[in-house]
Design a protein around this motif. Structure first.
Motif: not given
Length: 351
Positions: A171, A189-190, A193, A263, A267, A317-318
């Motif tokens: 991410k 990262g977005r 992806k 992951t 991901n 999460d983050r």
């Protein structure tokens, strides 16, 4: 000291000479390793006992190369065979001028010094003048000729080290924290992806149409895009290290990164496609050029350990939250702990 390789473009007036000496070099090395494999031992050789149309200094180098390959043969139970032409010259037998490179070759039955025009930038001249030179390697890539020169550059010592930790992820491709507390989130990262998904969708459509050559082209485009991203990310990290006067950059030991990286189902493919190793190599190489040492550390629990009290907590999460009141971005916590981790196995990365 760290070892890096400088690649210099050369413009030979007569490329056939380089083709001949490169072919002769690998032919002789393969011949010596084959003879050693048959006899079961590598014989004592000198430049006089090796029959090759090459200078004595180059013969001595190829004897060392052949012996090294034979030792690998015993470990692998398979003899490596050189196929790409190459020509090695030790540091006592080549010279680098302002716009030329010279090294010994055999022409018309005589050993002569071949002077080849070269494109040498000011940056490369500075690096060459401030370092210890190693082997010179003559190679051909896509009809272009280069000499690759290994050099040793000094790195900062342990006393008064200023450290930087780098946490790699999906991410956020890289989060950087210095020992003084400065933080930088590097990469998108977005977007990466999204690009991955787009290329995968194209390849699926092309696969149904059985357009194999088009699939290969798409895969090459995706690879070039990701390589460009890794170059940009590593460039930003090393530039920050230079600005903050960092002496040591600490990176995660990559052996278990695919296991330790969190992951989700969507991901999973990105994780296995993302070249963590390539990014780390780019950071290592650029840092070495700047005289900054790079070392590996064990990344175990770096994203779970509280930098304040040392308790282990799983991030939601983050966001990382500890009972002691400490809170931060999960990847920043990882980078802080990487900065504090001891060097894995006591080894530094080579460039």
């Amino acid at each position: 000291m760290q070892t890096v390789t400088i690649q210099i473009r050369i413009l030979p007036d007569n490329p056939s000479v380089l083709v001949d000496i490169g072919n002769e070099y690998i032919r002789t090395v393969n011949e010596l390793t084959e003879q050693a494999e048959v006899s079961g031992t590598f014989p004592k050789l000198t430049s006089k006992t090796v029959h090759a149309n090459l200078p004595s200094a180059v013969k001595n180098q190829l004897i060392r190369d052949a012996k090294s390959i034979f030792q690998k043969t015993k470990k692998l139970n398979k003899r490596p065979i050189l196929k790409k032409r190459v020509y090695y010259v030790n540091n006592q037998n080549y010279a680098i001028g302002d716009s030329s490179v010279s090294f010994p070759v055999v022409m018309d039955g005589k050993v002569q010094r071949l002077v080849v025009p070269a494109i040498i930038t000011d940056r490369e001249k500075t690096m060459l003048s401030n370092s210890k030179h190693g082997l010179l390697r003559v190679v051909q890539k896509s009809a272009k000729w280069f000499v690759q020169i290994s050099i040793e550059r000094p790195t900062a010592g342990a006393e008064g080290e200023t450290l930087m930790g780098v946490d790699l992820g999906l991410k956020v491709p890289a989060v950087v924290v210095t020992s003084s507390g400065k933080t930088k989130f590097v990469g998108n990262g977005r977007k990466n992806k999204y690009i991955r998904r787009k290329y995968n969708a194209w390849r699926r459509k092309l696969g149904k149409l059985k357009k194999l050559s088009a699939i290969r082209k798409q895969r090459d485009k995706e690879s070039r895009y990701m390589k460009d991203q890794n170059h940009k990310i590593s460039h930003q990290i090393v530039n920050m290290a230079i600005q903050e006067r960092i002496s040591v950059i600490k990176l995660e030991k990559l052996a278990g990164i695919r296991k330790t990286t969190r992951t989700s189902r969507k991901n999973a493919k990105n994780l296995h496609n993302w070249s963590f190793y390539q990014l780390q190599q780019f950071i290592t190489y650029k840092a070495a050029l700047a005289g900054i040492k790079v070392v590996e550390v064990d990344p175990a629990y770096t994203s779970q350990t509280c930098p304040s009290c040392g308790q282990h907590n799983k991030a939601k999460d983050r966001t990382y939250q500890c009972a002691c009141g400490y809170a931060a971005h999960r990847d920043r916590v990882g980078a802080i702990n990487i900065t504090r981790q001891p060097v894995a196995d006591g080894n530094s990365l080579s460039a």
